[in-house]
Scaffold this motif. Structure first.
Motif, PDB file in Angstrom:
ATOM      1  N   GLY A   1       1.101  -1.380   0.125  1.00  0.00           N
ATOM      2  CA  GLY A   1      -0.154  -0.225  -0.167  1.00  0.00           C
ATOM      3  C   GLY A   1       1.022   1.502   0.312  1.00  0.00           C
ATOM      4  O   GLY A   1       0.643   2.076  -0.147  1.00  0.00           O
ATOM      5  N   ARG A   2       2.140   1.373  -0.057  1.00  0.00           N
ATOM      6  CA  ARG A   2       2.896   2.385  -0.042  1.00  0.00           C
ATOM      7  C   ARG A   2       3.408   3.131  -1.764  1.00  0.00           C
ATOM      8  O   ARG A   2       2.735   1.957  -2.183  1.00  0.00           O
ATOM      9  N   PRO A   3       2.998   3.789  -1.346  1.00  0.00           N
ATOM     10  CA  PRO A   3       3.292   4.682  -2.679  1.00  0.00           C
ATOM     11  C   PRO A   3       4.245   4.579  -3.431  1.00  0.00           C
ATOM     12  O   PRO A   3       5.731   4.207  -3.046  1.00  0.00           O
ATOM     13  N   THR A   4       4.412   4.132  -5.400  1.00  0.00           N
ATOM     14  CA  THR A   4       5.689   3.827  -5.800  1.00  0.00           C
ATOM     15  C   THR A   4       5.857   4.713  -6.842  1.00  0.00           C
ATOM     16  O   THR A   4       7.468   4.344  -6.821  1.00  0.00           O
ATOM     17  N   TYR A   5       5.516   6.184  -6.470  1.00  0.00           N
ATOM     18  CA  TYR A   5       6.566   7.317  -7.320  1.00  0.00           C
ATOM     19  C   TYR A   5       5.932   8.679  -6.390  1.00  0.00           C
ATOM     20  O   TYR A   5       4.376   8.391  -6.148  1.00  0.00           O
ATOM     21  N   VAL A   6       6.690   9.581  -7.016  1.00  0.00           N
ATOM     22  CA  VAL A   6       5.646  10.248  -6.737  1.00  0.00           C
ATOM     23  C   VAL A   6       5.870  11.690  -7.900  1.00  0.00           C
ATOM     24  O   VAL A   6       7.013  11.410  -8.590  1.00  0.00           O
ATOM     25  N   GLU A   7       5.220  12.226  -7.630  1.00  0.00           N
ATOM     26  CA  GLU A   7       4.731  13.258  -9.065  1.00  0.00           C
ATOM     27  C   GLU A   7       4.896  15.490  -8.692  1.00  0.00           C
ATOM     28  O   GLU A   7       4.298  15.231  -7.924  1.00  0.00           O
ATOM     29  N   LEU A   8       5.875  15.672  -9.544  1.00  0.00           N
ATOM     30  CA  LEU A   8       6.272  17.188  -8.744  1.00  0.00           C
ATOM     31  C   LEU A   8       5.734  17.868 -10.482  1.00  0.00           C
ATOM     32  O   LEU A   8       6.554  17.494 -10.990  1.00  0.00           O
ATOM     33  N   LYS A   9       5.250  18.642 -10.318  1.00  0.00           N
ATOM     34  CA  LYS A   9       4.334  19.702 -11.166  1.00  0.00           C
ATOM     35  C   LYS A   9       5.393  20.370 -10.915  1.00  0.00           C
ATOM     36  O   LYS A   9       6.237  21.426  -9.540  1.00  0.00           O
ATOM     37  N   LEU A  10       5.767  20.836 -12.407  1.00  0.00           N
ATOM     38  CA  LEU A  10       6.962  22.168 -12.613  1.00  0.00           C
ATOM     39  C   LEU A  10       6.294  23.530 -11.811  1.00  0.00           C
ATOM     40  O   LEU A  10       7.133  24.062 -11.335  1.00  0.00           O
ATOM     41  N   ALA A  11       5.652  23.565 -11.691  1.00  0.00           N
ATOM     42  CA  ALA A  11       4.830  24.552 -10.990  1.00  0.00           C
ATOM     43  C   ALA A  11       5.664  24.507  -9.733  1.00  0.00           C
ATOM     44  O   ALA A  11       5.367  25.740  -8.718  1.00  0.00           O
ATOM     45  N   ASP A  12       5.386  23.852  -8.827  1.00  0.00           N
ATOM     46  CA  ASP A  12       5.415  23.483  -7.691  1.00  0.00           C
ATOM     47  C   ASP A  12       7.299  22.867  -8.086  1.00  0.00           C
ATOM     48  O   ASP A  12       7.530  23.842  -6.493  1.00  0.00           O
ATOM     49  N   LEU A  13       7.989  23.212  -8.674  1.00  0.00           N
ATOM     50  CA  LEU A  13       9.491  23.244  -7.853  1.00  0.00           C
ATOM     51  C   LEU A  13       9.805  24.164  -8.690  1.00  0.00           C
ATOM     52  O   LEU A  13      10.419  24.843  -7.997  1.00  0.00           O
ATOM     53  N   GLU A  14       9.177  25.676  -9.513  1.00  0.00           N
ATOM     54  CA  GLU A  14       9.453  26.513  -9.737  1.00  0.00           C
ATOM     55  C   GLU A  14       8.882  27.660  -7.926  1.00  0.00           C
ATOM     56  O   GLU A  14       9.429  28.085  -7.769  1.00  0.00           O
ATOM     57  N   ARG A  15       7.725  27.374  -7.655  1.00  0.00           N
ATOM     58  CA  ARG A  15       7.493  27.038  -6.254  1.00  0.00           C
ATOM     59  C   ARG A  15       8.670  27.289  -5.044  1.00  0.00           C
ATOM     60  O   ARG A  15       9.011  27.533  -4.276  1.00  0.00           O
ATOM     61  N   LEU A  16       9.090  25.621  -4.710  1.00  0.00           N
ATOM     62  CA  LEU A  16      10.053  25.972  -4.330  1.00  0.00           C
ATOM     63  C   LEU A  16      11.589  26.672  -4.593  1.00  0.00           C
ATOM     64  O   LEU A  16      12.032  26.735  -2.951  1.00  0.00           O
ATOM     65  N   PHE A  17      11.748  27.018  -5.286  1.00  0.00           N
ATOM     66  CA  PHE A  17      12.933  27.587  -5.867  1.00  0.00           C
ATOM     67  C   PHE A  17      12.450  29.512  -5.793  1.00  0.00           C
ATOM     68  O   PHE A  17      13.856  29.762  -6.214  1.00  0.00           O
ATOM     69  N   GLY A  18      11.149  29.401  -5.740  1.00  0.00           N
ATOM     70  CA  GLY A  18      11.089  31.162  -5.732  1.00  0.00           C
ATOM     71  C   GLY A  18      10.804  31.211  -6.738  1.00  0.00           C
ATOM     72  O   GLY A  18      10.724  32.644  -6.861  1.00  0.00           O
ATOM     73  N   ARG A  19      10.627  30.960  -7.568  1.00  0.00           N
ATOM     74  CA  ARG A  19      10.615  31.514  -9.428  1.00  0.00           C
ATOM     75  C   ARG A  19       8.841  31.234  -9.730  1.00  0.00           C
ATOM     76  O   ARG A  19       8.795  31.686 -10.514  1.00  0.00           O
ATOM     77  N   SER A  20       7.577  31.431  -9.005  1.00  0.00           N
ATOM     78  CA  SER A  20       6.402  31.527  -8.442  1.00  0.00           C
ATOM     79  C   SER A  20       6.418  33.145  -8.828  1.00  0.00           C
ATOM     80  O   SER A  20       7.226  33.204  -7.963  1.00  0.00           O
TER      81      SER A  20
END
Length: 620
Positions: free
Chosen positions: A601-620
């Motif tokens: 029942g554990r997840p096999t993958y994690v999906e991150l959208k490009l907008a999420d990545l940009e938000r992490l680095f302050g680019r949004s």
């Protein structure tokens, strides 16, 4: 015996007040059950808007107002008497199409609390009637625009001992709101407003569910989004199945959106909220291959059938039902759930990505993160020149990203090879770009990136392959050199032998051996040495609960063995994979059902959208 006097007592009838209080104990257990009865009456009256107000968890005040067709003034005294109802005529107790039908709710509430009923029927004048101490008063004129308003004060004031068994105001409030949520799910086109008047005045709105637009699944999904949360709506898949006149609909959450307790399981039969062990067990069985034992699925399932095929008159609270063919209903739910979850393919819940983003901590100074202004952004041409200047001269051996055959990831694969060949098809999980710590695969998608646990993903793939082989070739059986004789008793032996043909298809061969005994001649080879008696008694418990053999204990134990085999036969963490191996794994995940979670029942993958990545680095 202390409860029986020495002298023989005389039989005498109880007075009417005692009879009503005893009957009320079955119908009204707590404020939540009182609210359930009153709201069900409002729904039966055709209400389009229902308002519920309470104080102190419903102990001191519970008021339900609706805009239904109301009660005639001359019928108010009769409505407060026991076993008086307008919903059935008493000739048929099975063909029931309404929530209420016993005619006990108002009489029971009047026996244990101070009750006032105000109603207006059509264009007639409104009227009200009150009950104090179980005795109804006269019908009086009242002011009311439309519908019915039932006010209940000082619950259990006539039976003070019952008050000692009520829980805290907070606990009673939670039970009350849970009951109202279930009723609101059953009627998406009806608006609900719930107010807490504990602080006095107009109180505060603690629950609001406006009537949903649309019909069917669309309206239901909107109501579920309001009541359970948007996360459930985003991570639920629709379910629609039919078998021999029984219909199943609703929404089931992805396995990776599981809960730590059975708090998000909502079951309905012909629109009636129920808490039935058969349905709960079937829901659990539908997820049995996808969740570990300490996790619980989330779902809202609606079973509908001819009222003649289900008995709702099992208990005065009407929370339990009995199906004429329980095995059919259980099989419908299990197969329907497995089919809809298989159609979801590799999809994993969005909450996994949210938890991943939450694990990142953006470092900020005392004044917070620095703001990025438009003037600080360089032009595209300048950025391209900077990228070329910053490109490494040579990659260090053992580090860097191994490029996949296609450097670009687009919605439609395009020829991108120097030799003019076709680029490999890129699916939802994108193209592999790197392997981190010989454990995780980094893939680039058209809209972001995917991080895959290679062992967990391959474990699920191998497991599904083994199950497919079992389904196509059957379960191999191991004949016992000396048949094992198990003494069970006549009834238990007959129950098992009635399913002998189905059990034989699962590798378990049974034969009668005298009265009350069964001879076990073969067992499933995958299980290895087994305790035949323990296995048969587990199967008997399954059959007594109405479960089908095909989804019973033997299949679960065989699947557990297959799961262990898949775990040992999968790509291990720490193995370095080539780009073509990683891409082949991604493509197989896209084509395999349930690949979004491993066998536990554990997840096999994690999906991150490009907008999420940009938000992490302050680019949004």
């Amino acid at each position: 015996m202390p409860n029986i006097p020495r002298e023989s007592p005389r039989i005498a009838p109880l007075d009417e007040a005692a009879i009503n209080r005893i009957a009320a104990g079955e119908v009204v257990e707590r404020p939540a059950s009182a609210a359930k009865e009153l709201v069900e009456n409002a729904l039966d009256a055709g209400a389009r808007r229902i308002e519920v107000a309470y104080a102190d968890g419903g102990k001191t005040l519970l008021r339900v107002s609706d805009d239904g067709h109301g009660i005639r003034a001359e019928d108010l005294p009769l409505a407060l008497s026991r076993h008086a109802t307008s919903k059935i005529d008493g000739s048929d107790l099975l063909n029931i199409h309404s929530f209420g039908f016993r005619g006990e709710a108002l009489a029971s509430l009047g026996a244990v609390a101070r009750l006032t009923v105000t109603s207006r029927h059509g264009t007639e004048d409104a009227a009200e009637i009150s009950v104090r101490g179980g005795a109804p008063g006269p019908v009086r004129p009242a002011a009311l625009r439309s519908g019915t308003r039932v006010e209940l004060r000082d619950l259990f004031h006539a039976t003070p001992a019952r008050l000692k068994f009520l829980r805290s105001d907070r606990a009673e409030t939670q039970a009350l709101l849970d009951t109202l949520r279930r009723l609101a799910m059953a009627a998406p086109q009806v608006g609900f407003v719930v107010r807490d008047l504990s602080g006095g005045g107009d109180g505060r709105v603690v629950l609001r569910a406006d009537p949903e637009a649309g019909e069917g699944a669309e309206a239901l999904l909107g109501r579920l989004s309001r009541l359970i949360g948007k996360e459930f709506a985003e991570n639920a898949v629709p379910i629609l199945a039919e078998r021999e006149g029984h219909h199943l609909s609703g929404f089931a959450a992805l396995p990776t959106y599981s809960r730590g307790a059975a708090v998000a399981q909502y079951l309905f039969v012909n629109g009636r909220p129920v808490r039935d062990k058969l349905l709960t067990g079937a829901l659990r069985a539908g997820y049995s291959d996808l969740l570990s034992r300490d996790r619980y699925p989330a779902a809202a399932l609606f079973v509908s059938c001819d009222p003649m095929r289900v008995d709702v008159n099992v208990h005065p609270a009407k929370a339990e039902v009995r199906f004429r063919d329980p095995g059919l209903v259980r099989g419908l739910i299990v197969s329907g759930l497995r089919h809809c979850l298989a159609e979801a393919g590799h999809r994993a819940s969005s909450t996994v990505a949210g938890a991943t983003l939450g694990a990142f901590r953006q470092e900020t100074g005392a004044a917070g993160p620095a703001r990025l202004y438009q003037m600080d952004r360089s032009a595209p041409a300048a950025r391209q020149m900077a990228y070329q200047a910053q490109a490494p001269q040579a990659a260090v051996d053992g580090f860097g990203f191994a490029e996949a055959p296609s450097a670009r990831v687009e919605a439609e694969p395009t020829p991108d090879h120097a030799d003019g060949g076709e680029a490999p098809a890129i699916g939802y999980l994108g193209a592999a770009r790197a392997q981190l710590h010989e454990t995780y695969i980094v893939a680039q998608t058209a809209t972001g990136m995917v991080l895959v646990d290679q062992h967990a993903a391959h474990e699920r793939l191998v497991y599904e392959r083994l199950k497919t082989q079992r389904a196509h070739r059957g379960v191999a059986s191991q004949a016992l050199l000396i048949p094992e004789i198990v003494e069970l008793g006549p009834d238990d032996a007959a129950t098992l032998l009635a399913e002998a043909e189905a059990l034989d298809g699962l590798g378990l061969s049974l034969e009668p051996f005298g009265p009350g005994a069964v001879a076990v001649r073969a067992t499933p080879a995958l299980l290895g040495p087994v305790n035949a008696e323990a296995l048969l008694r587990d199967l008997l418990d399954e059959l007594r609960e109405g479960g089908a053999v095909e989804t019973g204990n033997i299949t679960a134990r065989i699947d557990a063995v297959l799961s262990r085999m898949a775990c040992h036969g999968s790509v291990r963490a720490g193995r370095r994979m080539q780009a073509d191996e990683m891409n082949a794994l991604l493509r197989e995940m896209e084509a395999t059902p349930h690949s979004g979670q491993c066998n536990h029942g554990r997840p096999t993958y994690v999906e991150l959208k490009l907008a999420d990545l940009e938000r992490l680095f302050g680019r949004s």
